[in-house]
Design an enzyme around this catalytic site. Sequence first.
Site, short mmCIF file in Angstrom:
data_model
loop_
_atom_site.label_atom_id
_atom_site.label_comp_id
_atom_site.label_asym_id
_atom_site.label_seq_id
_atom_site.Cartn_x
_atom_site.Cartn_y
_atom_site.Cartn_z
N CYS A 1 0.88 -1.17 0.00
CA CYS A 1 0.00 0.00 0.00
C CYS A 1 0.92 1.22 0.00
O CYS A 1 1.96 1.21 0.66
CB CYS A 1 -0.86 -0.02 1.26
N HIS B 1 -8.41 4.49 1.19
CA HIS B 1 -7.77 4.74 -0.11
C HIS B 1 -8.46 5.89 -0.85
O HIS B 1 -9.67 6.08 -0.72
CB HIS B 1 -7.79 3.47 -0.96
N LEU C 1 -8.02 9.25 -4.06
CA LEU C 1 -7.38 9.98 -5.16
C LEU C 1 -7.67 11.44 -4.84
O LEU C 1 -8.84 11.80 -4.70
CB LEU C 1 -8.07 9.55 -6.44
N GLY D 1 -3.05 12.75 4.01
CA GLY D 1 -3.96 13.33 5.01
C GLY D 1 -5.23 12.50 5.06
O GLY D 1 -5.21 11.29 4.84
N SER D 2 -6.34 13.17 5.32
CA SER D 2 -7.59 12.43 5.49
C SER D 2 -8.76 13.27 5.00
O SER D 2 -9.50 13.84 5.77
CB SER D 2 -7.78 12.05 6.96
N MET D 3 -8.85 13.39 3.70
CA MET D 3 -9.96 14.07 3.02
C MET D 3 -9.98 15.58 3.24
O MET D 3 -9.64 16.32 2.35
CB MET D 3 -11.28 13.44 3.44
N HIS E 1 3.81 7.51 8.03
CA HIS E 1 3.13 7.33 6.74
C HIS E 1 1.84 8.10 6.62
O HIS E 1 1.30 8.24 5.54
CB HIS E 1 2.90 5.86 6.44
N GLY E 2 1.30 8.58 7.72
CA GLY E 2 0.05 9.32 7.63
C GLY E 2 -0.35 9.81 9.00
O GLY E 2 0.47 9.84 9.92
#
Lengths: 476, 138
Positions: free
Chosen positions: A98, A203, A205, A374-376, A399-400
């Site tokens: 991932c 996941h 884009l 990030g997260s949206m 990683h995040g």
Amino acid sequence: MRRADLEQVDRYCWRLAPHGEMRVPAIFYASAELIDGMDDKVFEQAVNVASLPGIVKASYAMPDAHWGYGFPIGGVAAFDAEQGGVVSAGGVGFDISCGVRTLHTGLQVQDVQSSKRLLADELYRTVPAGVGSTGHISLNHKEMVAMLKGGARWAVGQGFGWPEDLERTEEQGCMAGADPKRVSADARRRQRDEMGTLGSGNHYLELQWVTDIFDQSIADAFGLAAGDVVITIHCGSRGLGHQIGTEFLREMAITASDFGIRLPDRELACAPIHSEVGEHYLGAMRAGINCALANRQIITHLVRRAFKQVLPQARLELLYDVSHNTCKLESHLIDGQQRQLYVHRKGATRAFGPGHPGLPAAYRQVGQPVLIGGSMGTCSYVLAGTSEAEELSFSSACHGAGRAMSRRAALRQWRGRQLVDELANRGILIRSPSMRGVAEEAPGAYKDVTEVVDAAELAGLARKVARLEPLLCVKG
Amino acid sequence: MDPHWRHFEHKADIGLCGCGPTLASAFEQAALALTAVVTEPQRVEAQRRIEIRCQAPDIELLLYDWLNAVILQMATRKWLFGHSQVAIDGLQLRATLWGEPVAAARHRPAVEPKGATLTALSVEQLPDGWCARCVVDV
């Protein structure tokens, strides 16, 4: 675990001395606040990892560490095969390789504002996302074997992307040592229609713009400037990687005792690197890495196609592609000696420092791009690997953001539609097949990514280069 | 004990628990909890059925194998399952599952399970029944 139980090495480094079955210490890189917020399971799992045969130096936890499977997510551990070292399916995770891939667009934020809605719709239409979605490519047996051996290189050979993409992908887009024979028929069946799909869960884009530059010279080398628009893909090896993880975790759990490995917890299932199970897993796992690299390469091609429809003047050049669920054989300097080690990074990004021969020429002077998702609704970061990280963490960084609350808790707190509307009011467009999925992935369900990134920088694991903010996000 | 399922807290993923008066019913409930990770089980119609068989060296791994066999069917067929009937004989399991292909508009699926894990994996006999638990990676 209480902070008082840890030895504070410096402001962002905490150490738990070996005790009980531990062969090496456990090291945690985090601020005091992040340490306080970590689940007790992180400490328990880092301690368990420290007890595995052949572990070298320490069991590490990155600032975004949280409860994983055997290894904490955000865990790093290296093993020496010549010292009885092991490989662990849980130490890699179910979503093998991932990772995150960021592409330049050659556009500025003002160039995309009026086309954002069209672009969101086109990307959502072009890149399959969500539960049950299938790709436009179906692989027969021969093609599947070629993909598992060739990774992104295979994908480029099939016309999905540009040859120069490979220079800016870890392993130049093709993981050596992949053994498709070790990938079961079930794993292949699971992948047959999933090439070029985003998946679901965390996941995404995301179209982003650069709001801040922290290090001008590295940003110049990475080709980033304030106001630039980039697009980031976060996904992995899809069903194939999940099935490889499932099958080998089981096999390792059953066979560990045959090798005299006493597992403190069954989920820590592992096998000696020099064993049939260990070698088979490495062959399959490397094929899984190639599957993820090929998948992100195909999605890159689809993204370029979508841009061509809406913003044909864009030129989508790859910045870099990193994987954060892997086990790789690497050379590391230990007590003045170069040793070949199997470095597990579970939810941790490789972060080679300046001068590393594994980096593309364009980045060799400044260090590896480390892409932090990030997260949206929250920001993302581009960091660069440091020389110090070699000594600190086998050249690894976070990683995040890492989750701060469970999916259930998020569902109790947010409604998907409401979140989509709130983000739209902030200028962030969301496209997703599942409003429940959006609620489970609410930005507020994650830790503060800035706090995580600051801790990584202040611990010396990586250097901040640029901050990105989302413009639109396709969620699986 | 009446058959029931629930989810339990896990920061990154989802813990699931199936309970019932018999071991087989606990496994059936665990499969329902798995479906509930994706959608509300009552939304899934019993249009078609499939058979699953597995065997394992111990009862916890039988639960692991059972849930992963269901996940494999979900992933490869692109189906969801709303009902199952399980028979367990020692460490061998036979099951019939009823379900239908994923219909995005009706099921509104949230997330796909990647795999049942060994984390918090347990099969426990209680005075009035059985409980089967594990964490699923999503």
